[in-house]
Design a protein around this motif. Structure first.
Motif, PDB file in Angstrom:
ATOM      1  N   VAL A 173      -4.619   9.442  17.666  1.00  7.23           N
ATOM      2  CA  VAL A 173      -3.580  10.347  17.197  1.00  7.23           C
ATOM      3  C   VAL A 173      -2.817  10.862  18.414  1.00  7.23           C
ATOM      4  N   SER A 174      -1.508  10.924  18.300  1.00  7.29           N
ATOM      5  CA  SER A 174      -0.690  11.426  19.400  1.00  7.29           C
ATOM      6  C   SER A 174      -0.981  12.909  19.619  1.00  7.29           C
ATOM      7  N   PRO A 175      -0.668  13.440  20.811  1.00  9.55           N
ATOM      8  CA  PRO A 175      -0.941  14.861  21.089  1.00  9.55           C
ATOM      9  C   PRO A 175      -0.313  15.823  20.092  1.00  9.55           C
ATOM     10  N   ASP A 176       0.846  15.461  19.530  1.00 10.30           N
ATOM     11  CA  ASP A 176       1.482  16.360  18.558  1.00 10.30           C
ATOM     12  C   ASP A 176       1.024  16.090  17.127  1.00 10.30           C
ATOM     13  N   HIS A 177       0.086  15.163  16.958  1.00 11.95           N
ATOM     14  CA  HIS A 177      -0.489  14.824  15.651  1.00 11.95           C
ATOM     15  C   HIS A 177       0.570  14.355  14.658  1.00 11.95           C
ATOM     16  N   ARG A 178       1.576  13.629  15.161  1.00  9.08           N
ATOM     17  CA  ARG A 178       2.609  13.112  14.274  1.00  9.08           C
ATOM     18  C   ARG A 178       2.656  11.587  14.260  1.00  9.08           C
ATOM     19  N   THR A 179       1.834  10.945  15.075  1.00 10.32           N
ATOM     20  CA  THR A 179       1.720   9.483  15.086  1.00 10.32           C
ATOM     21  C   THR A 179       0.248   9.112  15.089  1.00 10.32           C
ATOM     22  N   PHE A 180      -0.118   8.167  14.218  1.00  9.49           N
ATOM     23  CA  PHE A 180      -1.515   7.736  14.083  1.00  9.49           C
ATOM     24  C   PHE A 180      -1.578   6.221  14.105  1.00  9.49           C
ATOM     25  N   THR A 181      -2.597   5.680  14.799  1.00 11.57           N
ATOM     26  CA  THR A 181      -2.858   4.247  14.778  1.00 11.57           C
ATOM     27  C   THR A 181      -4.301   4.013  14.351  1.00 11.57           C
ATOM     28  N   LYS A 182      -4.483   3.276  13.273  1.00 17.12           N
ATOM     29  CA  LYS A 182      -5.833   3.025  12.782  1.00 17.12           C
ATOM     30  C   LYS A 182      -6.571   2.076  13.725  1.00 17.12           C
ATOM     31  N   GLU A 183      -7.821   2.440  14.089  1.00 15.40           N
ATOM     32  CA  GLU A 183      -8.617   1.621  14.998  1.00 15.40           C
ATOM     33  C   GLU A 183     -10.016   1.345  14.464  1.00 15.40           C
ATOM     34  N   GLN A 184     -10.391   2.005  13.389  1.00 14.77           N
ATOM     35  CA  GLN A 184     -11.729   1.857  12.814  1.00 14.77           C
ATOM     36  C   GLN A 184     -11.636   1.340  11.375  1.00 14.77           C
ATOM     37  N   TYR A 185     -12.764   0.774  10.897  1.00 16.40           N
ATOM     38  CA  TYR A 185     -12.910   0.406   9.481  1.00 16.40           C
ATOM     39  C   TYR A 185     -11.905  -0.659   9.037  1.00 16.40           C
ATOM     40  N   MET A 186     -11.843  -1.742   9.778  1.00 15.34           N
ATOM     41  CA  MET A 186     -10.953  -2.845   9.437  1.00 15.34           C
ATOM     42  C   MET A 186     -11.232  -3.349   8.025  1.00 15.34           C
ATOM     43  N   GLY A 187     -10.188  -3.501   7.223  1.00 13.24           N
ATOM     44  CA  GLY A 187     -10.322  -4.025   5.871  1.00 13.24           C
ATOM     45  C   GLY A 187     -10.739  -3.008   4.839  1.00 13.24           C
TER      46      GLY A 187
ATOM     47  N   GLY B 264      -1.130  20.440  -3.222  1.00 14.08           N
ATOM     48  CA  GLY B 264      -1.676  19.247  -2.591  1.00 14.08           C
ATOM     49  C   GLY B 264      -1.058  18.964  -1.248  1.00 14.08           C
ATOM     50  N   TYR B 265      -1.126  17.690  -0.836  1.00 12.37           N
ATOM     51  CA  TYR B 265      -0.693  17.321   0.501  1.00 12.37           C
ATOM     52  C   TYR B 265      -0.351  15.839   0.556  1.00 12.37           C
ATOM     53  N   MET B 266       0.508  15.489   1.522  1.00  7.84           N
ATOM     54  CA  MET B 266       0.933  14.105   1.719  1.00  7.84           C
ATOM     55  C   MET B 266      -0.246  13.246   2.170  1.00  7.84           C
ATOM     56  N   ALA B 267      -0.239  11.994   1.717  1.00  5.92           N
ATOM     57  CA  ALA B 267      -1.297  11.063   2.093  1.00  5.92           C
ATOM     58  C   ALA B 267      -0.731   9.658   2.284  1.00  5.92           C
ATOM     59  N   VAL B 268      -1.331   8.920   3.191  1.00  6.45           N
ATOM     60  CA  VAL B 268      -0.975   7.527   3.457  1.00  6.45           C
ATOM     61  C   VAL B 268      -2.253   6.700   3.411  1.00  6.45           C
ATOM     62  N   VAL B 269      -2.193   5.544   2.757  1.00  2.00           N
ATOM     63  CA  VAL B 269      -3.335   4.635   2.722  1.00  2.00           C
ATOM     64  C   VAL B 269      -3.060   3.457   3.659  1.00  2.00           C
ATOM     65  N   VAL B 270      -4.006   3.214   4.580  1.00  2.00           N
ATOM     66  CA  VAL B 270      -3.894   2.129   5.543  1.00  2.00           C
ATOM     67  C   VAL B 270      -5.169   1.296   5.465  1.00  2.00           C
ATOM     68  N   THR B 271      -5.031  -0.024   5.394  1.00  2.48           N
ATOM     69  CA  THR B 271      -6.188  -0.898   5.270  1.00  2.48           C
ATOM     70  C   THR B 271      -6.570  -1.562   6.592  1.00  2.48           C
ATOM     71  N   HIS B 272      -5.596  -2.163   7.258  1.00  2.00           N
ATOM     72  CA  HIS B 272      -5.886  -2.930   8.465  1.00  2.00           C
ATOM     73  C   HIS B 272      -5.830  -2.037   9.714  1.00  2.00           C
ATOM     74  N   THR B 273      -6.553  -2.432  10.747  1.00  2.00           N
ATOM     75  CA  THR B 273      -6.466  -1.755  12.041  1.00  2.00           C
ATOM     76  C   THR B 273      -5.199  -2.177  12.773  1.00  2.00           C
ATOM     77  N   ASP B 274      -4.904  -1.476  13.838  1.00  2.00           N
ATOM     78  CA  ASP B 274      -3.713  -1.721  14.670  1.00  2.00           C
ATOM     79  C   ASP B 274      -2.420  -1.576  13.879  1.00  2.00           C
ATOM     80  N   VAL B 275      -2.422  -0.640  12.939  1.00  2.00           N
ATOM     81  CA  VAL B 275      -1.205  -0.313  12.189  1.00  2.00           C
ATOM     82  C   VAL B 275      -0.801   1.108  12.572  1.00  2.00           C
ATOM     83  N   PRO B 276       0.225   1.276  13.409  1.00  2.00           N
ATOM     84  CA  PRO B 276       0.705   2.621  13.740  1.00  2.00           C
ATOM     85  C   PRO B 276       1.533   3.194  12.600  1.00  2.00           C
ATOM     86  N   VAL B 277       1.314   4.482  12.320  1.00  6.15           N
ATOM     87  CA  VAL B 277       2.057   5.190  11.270  1.00  6.15           C
ATOM     88  C   VAL B 277       2.645   6.450  11.866  1.00  6.15           C
TER      89      VAL B 277
END
Length: 241
Positions: free
Chosen positions: A80-94, A228-241
């Protein structure tokens, strides 16, 4: 993933709306109110099935601000970026990972602009809003109630194990598109707009999630409040959001 979100309290109006509700057959039927720019007011028509992947009146692009950030728990699934506005998945591939913002919203109009920057999208990936009054969200996606647009652009609602797919769609999601979500918690409408990466005309659709939630509250534990709150679903690793 890049999160460029902004929020506003009461007072905004939609230029176009699709009113959806459950018809008991695993689909939504809907009516469409579309703005007539030549007359400056809205006209209404009814539709049994609505395919509302339609161009917006204005194509100036989404608005950006800095009101929302990803929840600190996202760091357990990637960087997660220092400002917590960019995330890249690195765990739990698939495996499905649900990434959320860090605040519960209970009123007003909240807007989010989200981008899948690179990598590979799966059919299960998407952007939406979880109805709940507490964070962090459950790890098991079958324990949440939400509205979302999936990779194909179809607007859906999840009530725990059950997913109801509407006939309302926007453009299929692609890497580099900006996906804008406007949640009107006062009136029960969610508007999804996809701004294509190639700069072509965006598409937008609105679902009456207030009606849809009322139709499924026969299911135990469906939340009564529209928080509630915003949510994003990501499946694969190395996907920056």
């Amino acid at each position: 993933m890049a999160l460029a979100c902004y929020g506003k309290e009461k007072g905004d109006q939609f230029g176009a709306r699709a009113y959806g509700f459950s018809n008991g057959k695993g689909r939504f039927s809907a009516g469409l109110r579309s703005q007539d720019p030549s007359r400056g007011y809205s006209t209404a028509k009814e539709a049994i099935v609505l395919e509302s992947s339609r161009p917006m009146i204005s194509s100036k692009g989404p608005q950006f601000a800095f009101h929302h950030r990803f929840h600190p728990e996202t760091a357990k699934m990637g960087s997660v970026s220092p400002d917590h506005r960019t995330f890249t998945k690195e765990q739990y591939m698939g495996r499905l990972s649900v990434i959320t913002e860090d605040r519960v919203h209970k009123e007003g109009i909240q807007r989010y602009v989200i981008q899948f920057c690179s990598g590979e999208l799966s059919n299960a990936d998407g952007v939406g809003f979880i109805f709940s009054n507490k964070l962090p969200c459950p790890k098991n996606i079958q324990k949440i109630v939400s509205i979302f647009a999936n990779k194909t652009g179809r607007l859906c609602m999840r009530a725990f194990e059950e997913v109801v797919r509407s006939e309302i769609t926007v453009k299929p999601l692609e890497l580099g598109d900006w996906i804008e979500l406007e949640m009107d918690l006062e009136n029960g409408f969610a508007t999804f707009t996809v701004w294509p990466v190639d700069g072509s005309i965006p598409s937008s659709a609105t679902l009456n999630f207030g009606s849809a939630l009322n139709s499924i509250r026969r299911v135990p534990s469906i939340p009564e409040c529209l928080s509630g709150y915003m949510a994003v679903v990501v499946t694969h690793t190395d996907v920056p959001v």
